[in-house]
Design a protein around this motif. Structure first.
Motif, PDB file in Angstrom:
ATOM      1  N   VAL A  14     -39.371 -88.107 -98.955  1.00  0.00           N
ATOM      2  CA  VAL A  14     -39.741 -88.633 -97.641  1.00  0.00           C
ATOM      3  C   VAL A  14     -38.582 -89.441 -97.096  1.00  0.00           C
ATOM      4  O   VAL A  14     -38.062 -90.341 -97.760  1.00  0.00           O
ATOM      5  N   THR A  15     -38.143 -89.121 -95.883  1.00  0.00           N
ATOM      6  CA  THR A  15     -37.123 -89.902 -95.192  1.00  0.00           C
ATOM      7  C   THR A  15     -37.750 -90.479 -93.936  1.00  0.00           C
ATOM      8  O   THR A  15     -38.589 -89.843 -93.282  1.00  0.00           O
TER       9      THR A  15
ATOM     10  N   ARG B  74     -50.024 -82.520 -97.276  1.00  0.00           N
ATOM     11  CA  ARG B  74     -50.455 -82.472 -98.676  1.00  0.00           C
ATOM     12  C   ARG B  74     -51.371 -81.275 -98.926  1.00  0.00           C
ATOM     13  O   ARG B  74     -51.252 -80.587 -99.948  1.00  0.00           O
ATOM     14  N   LYS B  75     -52.287 -80.981 -97.991  1.00  0.00           N
ATOM     15  CA  LYS B  75     -53.299 -79.953 -98.247  1.00  0.00           C
ATOM     16  C   LYS B  75     -52.811 -78.552 -97.909  1.00  0.00           C
ATOM     17  O   LYS B  75     -53.210 -77.587 -98.557  1.00  0.00           O
ATOM     18  N   HIS B  76     -51.965 -78.405 -96.887  1.00  0.00           N
ATOM     19  CA  HIS B  76     -51.703 -77.062 -96.368  1.00  0.00           C
ATOM     20  C   HIS B  76     -50.238 -76.645 -96.360  1.00  0.00           C
ATOM     21  O   HIS B  76     -49.963 -75.439 -96.404  1.00  0.00           O
ATOM     22  N   ALA B  77     -49.308 -77.606 -96.254  1.00  0.00           N
ATOM     23  CA  ALA B  77     -47.934 -77.215 -95.920  1.00  0.00           C
ATOM     24  C   ALA B  77     -47.142 -76.654 -97.089  1.00  0.00           C
ATOM     25  O   ALA B  77     -46.239 -75.842 -96.898  1.00  0.00           O
ATOM     26  N   ALA B  78     -47.430 -77.118 -98.314  1.00  0.00           N
ATOM     27  CA  ALA B  78     -46.586 -76.754 -99.467  1.00  0.00           C
ATOM     28  C   ALA B  78     -45.133 -77.095 -99.180  1.00  0.00           C
ATOM     29  O   ALA B  78     -44.207 -76.320 -99.472  1.00  0.00           O
ATOM     30  N   ALA B  79     -44.911 -78.283 -98.619  1.00  0.00           N
ATOM     31  CA  ALA B  79     -43.565 -78.701 -98.237  1.00  0.00           C
ATOM     32  C   ALA B  79     -42.892 -79.432 -99.384  1.00  0.00           C
ATOM     33  O   ALA B  79     -43.538 -79.875-100.346  1.00  0.00           O
ATOM     34  N   SER B  80     -41.554 -79.567 -99.257  1.00  0.00           N
ATOM     35  CA  SER B  80     -40.784 -80.335-100.242  1.00  0.00           C
ATOM     36  C   SER B  80     -40.234 -81.616 -99.652  1.00  0.00           C
ATOM     37  O   SER B  80     -39.947 -82.569-100.378  1.00  0.00           O
ATOM     38  N   THR B  81     -40.077 -81.666 -98.341  1.00  0.00           N
ATOM     39  CA  THR B  81     -39.557 -82.865 -97.688  1.00  0.00           C
ATOM     40  C   THR B  81     -40.367 -83.154 -96.431  1.00  0.00           C
ATOM     41  O   THR B  81     -40.892 -82.245 -95.773  1.00  0.00           O
ATOM     42  N   VAL B  82     -40.435 -84.430 -96.116  1.00  0.00           N
ATOM     43  CA  VAL B  82     -41.104 -84.898 -94.901  1.00  0.00           C
ATOM     44  C   VAL B  82     -40.198 -85.934 -94.251  1.00  0.00           C
ATOM     45  O   VAL B  82     -39.639 -86.810 -94.944  1.00  0.00           O
ATOM     46  N   GLU B  83     -40.070 -85.848 -92.940  1.00  0.00           N
ATOM     47  CA  GLU B  83     -39.242 -86.808 -92.191  1.00  0.00           C
ATOM     48  C   GLU B  83     -40.088 -87.399 -91.073  1.00  0.00           C
ATOM     49  O   GLU B  83     -40.806 -86.682 -90.369  1.00  0.00           O
TER      50      GLU B  83
END
Length: 395
Positions: free
Chosen positions: A290-291, A319-328
């Motif tokens: 997280v940045t 958290r529930k849907h994106a399957a992301a690795s980074t959040v800004e």
């Protein structure tokens, strides 16, 4: 139900009565006075005295309708007798009787009394004319008698017609008043139902943005802690602590929602500090990178809460849907307001196909403050959430 005249109606009634008073004096009283003054005779003083009595009585009743000495119905009796006496003295009382007819409808208690008093006056006038002309056989004429009877008949018919019109107007007024009361009652009920609906929607949004998100976080953390009890007990302990903190926050939010705790809100103080704590908890719970660029921005409590809820909903979706690795996340003040941008590198989605409660709740919350939510996303390209709130929501 008796309809009381409105101020405008009372004014018009006063104007009509004043015009009638002037007409009655000019057309009813003045001609016999001038006639008596010009011709004289033994009956002159009696005639002038009767005319003065009638004029004084009318002026008194018109000026003081509740006078205890000369009540309107007593005046009408005096008027009937005086008209008969003048007819007896002069022999030509038809004109004064006809001009005086409206008074029997203005001052009588009811149409029945009007007909009775005016009938008595007509009978007295006719009797006086007949008796006078019986003394002066050479001047005998039926003209005054006929005009008196015609005037009485026309007065009764006209009076009853006016009374009927007034009754119909009162009935319409009562009907309209009943319809107005019914419409006001329906409007009040609609407002009550609308208020209840709006309150349910507000509670649903608050529950979704606070309790539901908290419970979802607890479920995810509990599953992760359970799976890591044997392999990474330290991480599981931190997750259990996070579960405890989230449960406490949910408990505090529940107390606020049911009204057993003051609405202090979760966004007191700096919005930047509140968002940092939220992001730290998110990063700790999910392990995502997280940045954040969160300068200190001065804004009021509703704006802080709206920005926080948008952040919480966006992070919950990540958290529930994106399957992301980074959040800004970027908080930007501007001359026109404040903007909050949240971006992730997850799988994305088709915005037109998204009709979830969370996005609609964010849009509605921002719209209440005059703000706007912009969602940009496509499959495989991540998601960008932009919340903008205008300056009039700022301090």
């Amino acid at each position: 139900m008796i309809q009381r005249p409105q101020p405008g109606d009372r004014f018009r009634i006063r104007i009509v009565r004043r015009w009638y008073a002037v007409s009655w004096v000019l057309l009813g009283v003045c001609p016999p006075v001038i006639s008596e003054l010009n011709h004289g005779g033994a009956t002159r003083y009696w005639s002038l005295a009767l005319l003065a009595l009638i004029a004084l009585g009318y002026a008194t009743v018109a000026a003081f309708p509740r006078n205890r000495v000369l009540r309107p119905h007593a005046y009408l009796g005096v008027l009937a007798l005086a008209l008969g006496a003048l007819s007896l003295l002069r022999g030509d009382g038809a004109a004064l009787f006809i001009v005086s007819l409206p008074q029997f409808w203005l001052f009588a208690r009811s149409p029945r009394h009007s007909i009775a008093y005016s009938g008595a006056a007509a009978a007295a006038t006719v009797a006086g004319i007949v008796r006078h002309q019986s003394w002066h056989v050479e001047d005998f004429s039926t003209g005054n008698i006929v005009f008196t009877l015609i005037g009485y008949t026309a007065g009764v018919l006209l009076g009853l017609g006016v009374v009927r019109i007034v009754e119909q107007s009162d009935e319409r007024a009562r009907h309209l008043a009943a319809e107005l009361a019914s419409a006001q009652q329906r409007l009040a009920e609609a407002h009550r139902l609308q208020g209840a609906t709006e309150e349910r929607e507000r509670l649903a949004r608050e529950i979704h943005d606070t309790l539901a998100q908290g419970f979802a976080s607890i479920i995810v953390l509990a599953e992760a802690a359970r799976s890591g009890l044997d392999t990474d007990p330290g991480r599981s302990a931190r997750q259990l602590l996070s579960i405890e903190n989230t449960a406490r926050e949910n408990f505090a939010e529940a107390r606020v929602l049911v009204g057993s705790a003051p609405r202090s809100g979760p966004a007191l103080g700096s919005i930047a500090g509140t968002l940092r704590r939220t992001l730290e908890r998110f990063a700790e719970d999910t392990g995502l990178a997280v940045t954040a660029d969160l300068p200190d921005v001065e804004c009021d409590q509703p704006t802080r809460i709206a920005l926080l809820r948008c952040t919480q909903e966006s992070l919950a979706n990540v958290r529930k849907h994106a399957a992301a690795s980074t959040v800004e996340i970027v908080l930007t003040p501007s001359p026109y307001g404040v903007e909050l941008e949240i971006t992730d590198d997850g799988r994305g989605f088709v915005v037109e196909h998204a009709h979830g409660f969370g996005l609609n709740g964010m849009r509605n919350r921002l719209a209440e403050l005059g703000g706007e939510l912009t969602v940009t996303s496509s499959l495989g390209d991540g998601t960008r959430i932009l919340a903008a709130i205008p300056t009039n929501s700022q301090v």
